[in-house]
Motif scaffolding. Sequence first.
Motif, PDB file in Angstrom:
ATOM      1  N   VAL A  33      37.922   3.168 -22.060  1.00 23.79           N
ATOM      2  CA  VAL A  33      37.497   1.746 -22.409  1.00 23.79           C
ATOM      3  C   VAL A  33      38.500   0.728 -21.789  1.00 23.79           C
ATOM      4  O   VAL A  33      39.532   0.783 -21.511  1.00 23.79           O
ATOM      5  CB  VAL A  33      37.987   1.906 -23.993  1.00 23.79           C
ATOM      6  CG1 VAL A  33      38.014   0.876 -24.711  1.00 23.79           C
ATOM      7  CG2 VAL A  33      37.062   3.060 -24.774  1.00 23.79           C
ATOM      8  N   PRO A  34      37.577  -0.282 -21.531  1.00 20.16           N
ATOM      9  CA  PRO A  34      38.379  -1.437 -21.040  1.00 20.16           C
ATOM     10  C   PRO A  34      39.552  -2.013 -22.019  1.00 20.16           C
ATOM     11  O   PRO A  34      39.156  -2.001 -23.075  1.00 20.16           O
ATOM     12  CB  PRO A  34      37.186  -2.589 -20.960  1.00 20.16           C
ATOM     13  CG  PRO A  34      35.802  -1.614 -21.037  1.00 20.16           C
ATOM     14  CD  PRO A  34      36.092  -0.543 -21.671  1.00 20.16           C
ATOM     15  N   ALA A  87      46.511  -2.433 -22.118  1.00 24.42           N
ATOM     16  CA  ALA A  87      46.786  -2.965 -20.867  1.00 24.42           C
ATOM     17  C   ALA A  87      47.111  -4.369 -21.146  1.00 24.42           C
ATOM     18  O   ALA A  87      46.592  -5.063 -21.936  1.00 24.42           O
ATOM     19  CB  ALA A  87      45.557  -2.856 -19.926  1.00 24.42           C
ATOM     20  N   PRO A  88      48.033  -4.886 -20.052  1.00 24.72           N
ATOM     21  CA  PRO A  88      48.305  -6.392 -20.112  1.00 24.72           C
ATOM     22  C   PRO A  88      47.076  -7.492 -20.418  1.00 24.72           C
ATOM     23  O   PRO A  88      46.194  -7.260 -19.710  1.00 24.72           O
ATOM     24  CB  PRO A  88      49.029  -6.529 -19.013  1.00 24.72           C
ATOM     25  CG  PRO A  88      49.746  -5.202 -18.661  1.00 24.72           C
ATOM     26  CD  PRO A  88      48.659  -4.325 -18.848  1.00 24.72           C
ATOM     27  N   GLY A  89      47.304  -8.124 -21.354  1.00 26.54           N
ATOM     28  CA  GLY A  89      46.095  -9.197 -21.522  1.00 26.54           C
ATOM     29  C   GLY A  89      44.959  -8.646 -22.257  1.00 26.54           C
ATOM     30  O   GLY A  89      44.153  -9.460 -22.718  1.00 26.54           O
ATOM     31  N   ALA A  90      45.016  -7.448 -22.684  1.00 29.61           N
ATOM     32  CA  ALA A  90      43.799  -6.928 -23.367  1.00 29.61           C
ATOM     33  C   ALA A  90      43.801  -7.433 -24.899  1.00 29.61           C
ATOM     34  O   ALA A  90      44.943  -7.860 -25.419  1.00 29.61           O
ATOM     35  CB  ALA A  90      43.869  -5.561 -23.519  1.00 29.61           C
ATOM     36  N   GLU A  91      42.666  -7.689 -25.560  1.00 25.82           N
ATOM     37  CA  GLU A  91      42.528  -8.391 -26.788  1.00 25.82           C
ATOM     38  C   GLU A  91      42.417  -7.063 -27.887  1.00 25.82           C
ATOM     39  O   GLU A  91      41.553  -6.147 -27.617  1.00 25.82           O
ATOM     40  CB  GLU A  91      41.303  -9.248 -26.935  1.00 25.82           C
ATOM     41  CG  GLU A  91      41.431 -10.245 -28.012  1.00 25.82           C
ATOM     42  CD  GLU A  91      40.950  -9.652 -29.401  1.00 25.82           C
ATOM     43  OE1 GLU A  91      40.093  -9.046 -29.268  1.00 25.82           O
ATOM     44  OE2 GLU A  91      41.633 -10.012 -30.511  1.00 25.82           O
ATOM     45  N   VAL A  92      43.290  -6.893 -29.065  1.00 24.14           N
ATOM     46  CA  VAL A  92      43.285  -5.984 -29.683  1.00 24.14           C
ATOM     47  C   VAL A  92      41.913  -5.698 -30.302  1.00 24.14           C
ATOM     48  O   VAL A  92      41.296  -4.553 -30.485  1.00 24.14           O
ATOM     49  CB  VAL A  92      44.040  -6.167 -30.872  1.00 24.14           C
ATOM     50  CG1 VAL A  92      44.052  -4.939 -31.906  1.00 24.14           C
ATOM     51  CG2 VAL A  92      45.669  -6.236 -30.298  1.00 24.14           C
ATOM     52  N   GLY A  93      41.164  -6.630 -31.214  1.00 17.41           N
ATOM     53  CA  GLY A  93      39.839  -6.318 -31.814  1.00 17.41           C
ATOM     54  C   GLY A  93      38.733  -5.765 -30.854  1.00 17.41           C
ATOM     55  O   GLY A  93      37.948  -5.142 -30.820  1.00 17.41           O
ATOM     56  N   THR A  94      39.077  -6.498 -29.642  1.00 14.67           N
ATOM     57  CA  THR A  94      37.891  -5.830 -28.423  1.00 14.67           C
ATOM     58  C   THR A  94      38.069  -4.522 -28.234  1.00 14.67           C
ATOM     59  O   THR A  94      37.206  -3.690 -28.074  1.00 14.67           O
ATOM     60  CB  THR A  94      37.968  -6.791 -27.299  1.00 14.67           C
ATOM     61  OG1 THR A  94      37.484  -8.246 -27.449  1.00 14.67           O
ATOM     62  CG2 THR A  94      36.992  -6.284 -26.128  1.00 14.67           C
ATOM     63  N   LEU A 152      39.465  -2.171 -29.807  1.00 14.23           N
ATOM     64  CA  LEU A 152      39.286  -1.173 -31.025  1.00 14.23           C
ATOM     65  C   LEU A 152      37.549  -1.104 -31.160  1.00 14.23           C
ATOM     66  O   LEU A 152      37.091  -0.059 -31.486  1.00 14.23           O
ATOM     67  CB  LEU A 152      39.855  -1.949 -32.512  1.00 14.23           C
ATOM     68  CG  LEU A 152      41.249  -1.741 -32.847  1.00 14.23           C
ATOM     69  CD1 LEU A 152      41.844  -2.582 -33.823  1.00 14.23           C
ATOM     70  CD2 LEU A 152      41.604  -0.328 -32.702  1.00 14.23           C
ATOM     71  N   ARG A 153      36.956  -2.000 -31.236  1.00 15.24           N
ATOM     72  CA  ARG A 153      35.280  -2.300 -31.427  1.00 15.24           C
ATOM     73  C   ARG A 153      34.867  -1.282 -30.251  1.00 15.24           C
ATOM     74  O   ARG A 153      34.147  -0.459 -30.514  1.00 15.24           O
ATOM     75  CB  ARG A 153      34.672  -3.521 -31.463  1.00 15.24           C
ATOM     76  CG  ARG A 153      35.008  -4.314 -32.684  1.00 15.24           C
ATOM     77  CD  ARG A 153      34.321  -5.414 -32.634  1.00 15.24           C
ATOM     78  NE  ARG A 153      34.650  -6.497 -31.665  1.00 15.24           N
ATOM     79  CZ  ARG A 153      35.454  -7.481 -31.756  1.00 15.24           C
ATOM     80  NH1 ARG A 153      35.996  -7.498 -32.985  1.00 15.24           N
ATOM     81  NH2 ARG A 153      35.844  -8.437 -30.615  1.00 15.24           N
ATOM     82  N   ALA A 154      35.379  -1.548 -29.056  1.00 17.25           N
ATOM     83  CA  ALA A 154      34.855  -0.671 -27.768  1.00 17.25           C
ATOM     84  C   ALA A 154      35.111   0.871 -28.271  1.00 17.25           C
ATOM     85  O   ALA A 154      34.357   1.706 -27.876  1.00 17.25           O
ATOM     86  CB  ALA A 154      35.099  -1.201 -26.631  1.00 17.25           C
ATOM     87  N   ALA A 155      36.293   1.356 -28.680  1.00 17.86           N
ATOM     88  CA  ALA A 155      36.755   2.324 -28.781  1.00 17.86           C
ATOM     89  C   ALA A 155      35.960   3.122 -29.759  1.00 17.86           C
ATOM     90  O   ALA A 155      35.365   4.528 -29.477  1.00 17.86           O
ATOM     91  CB  ALA A 155      38.120   2.688 -29.145  1.00 17.86           C
ATOM     92  N   ARG A 156      35.585   2.516 -30.909  1.00 17.77           N
ATOM     93  CA  ARG A 156      34.987   2.997 -32.066  1.00 17.77           C
ATOM     94  C   ARG A 156      33.649   3.263 -31.436  1.00 17.77           C
ATOM     95  O   ARG A 156      33.014   4.040 -31.977  1.00 17.77           O
ATOM     96  CB  ARG A 156      34.970   2.134 -33.297  1.00 17.77           C
ATOM     97  CG  ARG A 156      36.200   1.985 -33.982  1.00 17.77           C
ATOM     98  CD  ARG A 156      36.439   1.147 -35.191  1.00 17.77           C
ATOM     99  NE  ARG A 156      35.552   1.250 -36.108  1.00 17.77           N
ATOM    100  CZ  ARG A 156      35.308   0.431 -37.120  1.00 17.77           C
ATOM    101  NH1 ARG A 156      36.325  -0.534 -37.250  1.00 17.77           N
ATOM    102  NH2 ARG A 156      34.464   0.678 -37.966  1.00 17.77           N
ATOM    103  N   VAL A 157      32.958   2.302 -30.752  1.00 23.48           N
ATOM    104  CA  VAL A 157      31.647   2.543 -30.410  1.00 23.48           C
ATOM    105  C   VAL A 157      31.451   3.758 -29.389  1.00 23.48           C
ATOM    106  O   VAL A 157      30.463   4.435 -29.518  1.00 23.48           O
ATOM    107  CB  VAL A 157      31.220   1.186 -29.578  1.00 23.48           C
ATOM    108  CG1 VAL A 157      29.675   1.768 -28.919  1.00 23.48           C
ATOM    109  CG2 VAL A 157      30.764   0.143 -30.577  1.00 23.48           C
ATOM    110  N   ALA A 158      32.498   3.801 -28.551  1.00 28.06           N
ATOM    111  CA  ALA A 158      32.510   5.271 -27.759  1.00 28.06           C
ATOM    112  C   ALA A 158      32.520   6.377 -28.382  1.00 28.06           C
ATOM    113  O   ALA A 158      31.569   7.296 -28.097  1.00 28.06           O
ATOM    114  CB  ALA A 158      33.518   4.838 -26.748  1.00 28.06           C
ATOM    115  N   LEU A 159      33.528   6.380 -29.653  1.00 28.02           N
ATOM    116  CA  LEU A 159      33.481   7.753 -30.210  1.00 28.02           C
ATOM    117  C   LEU A 159      32.201   8.054 -30.988  1.00 28.02           C
ATOM    118  O   LEU A 159      31.739   9.150 -31.219  1.00 28.02           O
ATOM    119  CB  LEU A 159      34.483   7.635 -31.196  1.00 28.02           C
ATOM    120  CG  LEU A 159      35.924   7.668 -30.832  1.00 28.02           C
ATOM    121  CD1 LEU A 159      36.942   7.251 -31.852  1.00 28.02           C
ATOM    122  CD2 LEU A 159      36.197   9.036 -30.180  1.00 28.02           C
TER     123      LEU A 159
END
Length: 304
Positions: free
Chosen positions: A233-234, A261-268, A270-277
């Motif tokens: 996940v990015p 990762a440095p500079g990553a946005e928390v909400g983005t 979380l959303r990407a991880a949930r979509v992947a699962l």
Amino acid sequence: MGAGHDHQGAVSNAAHRHRGRLWAAFGLLTALMVVEAVAAFATGSLALLSDAGHMFTDVLGIGMALAAITATRRAAADPQRTFGLYRLEVLAALANAVLLCGVALYVLVEAVRRFGDAPQVLAGPMLVVAVAGLLANLVAFALLRPGAQESINLRGAYLEVLGDLLGSLGVIAAALLIALTGWWWADPVVAIAIGVFILPRTWRLGRAAVRILVQAAPDHLQVTAVHDRLAAVPGVAEVHDLHVWTLTSGMEVASAHLTMAPGAEVGTVLRAARVALHEDFRIDHATLQVEPGASEGACGSIEW
């Protein structure tokens, strides 16, 4: 930080949808069980008695399924039961497996004893009751089949009815053999066949229930694949403390810590991880803890 879902709204939805079918099968099989038990003693047929005993576990299993559905729905309103009573369904399935095993072993032992002294069996009444049993099991089979792939408890009841259906065919064959040829051994032979048929199905049902109770990962899902997908996940630098288990039938649950990762946005993230699962593993109930890169390695693994 975390993300998850409310588990209460999904309490045994599969079993609840088929509750009317369960009640219909319960009433039908209860009536037939009484008839078969009385007829077994009247005719002296062990095969018929074994079928009645197996049907008793059908009735008990369906009754436990109905009780589990009712209790789980009521528990959803109790804030102290954060997962409701999902596991009642699984416990009922495990109890069902144990009872089935007991019936099968009793039938096998009694059938072997009868080889030394085969009693007279009234083939006519035995045949009539066996045909009635076959018809009732066909109806119950049709009632339970739609939900068998959605709920482990419904699957247990379905497998029992399937066993009874084949058992009824065996009893009919035994009755015909006795009536036409006088071969009394047909009764214990069919009783043994019913017992042997029950045991492997009982093992599979019990194994599935135990896997859920010990919170093992589902058979169809590789935990390493879940780990690698979350790691891809990015914005995710590392994945640890990953756990995947089955809460109840059709409800897989996951929890994980994601190091950002440095500079990553928390909400983005979380959303990407949930979509992947959801898209890759059909996991809709996940608790994800997102951690800054500075905390990497701060979370220890579970040790007792």
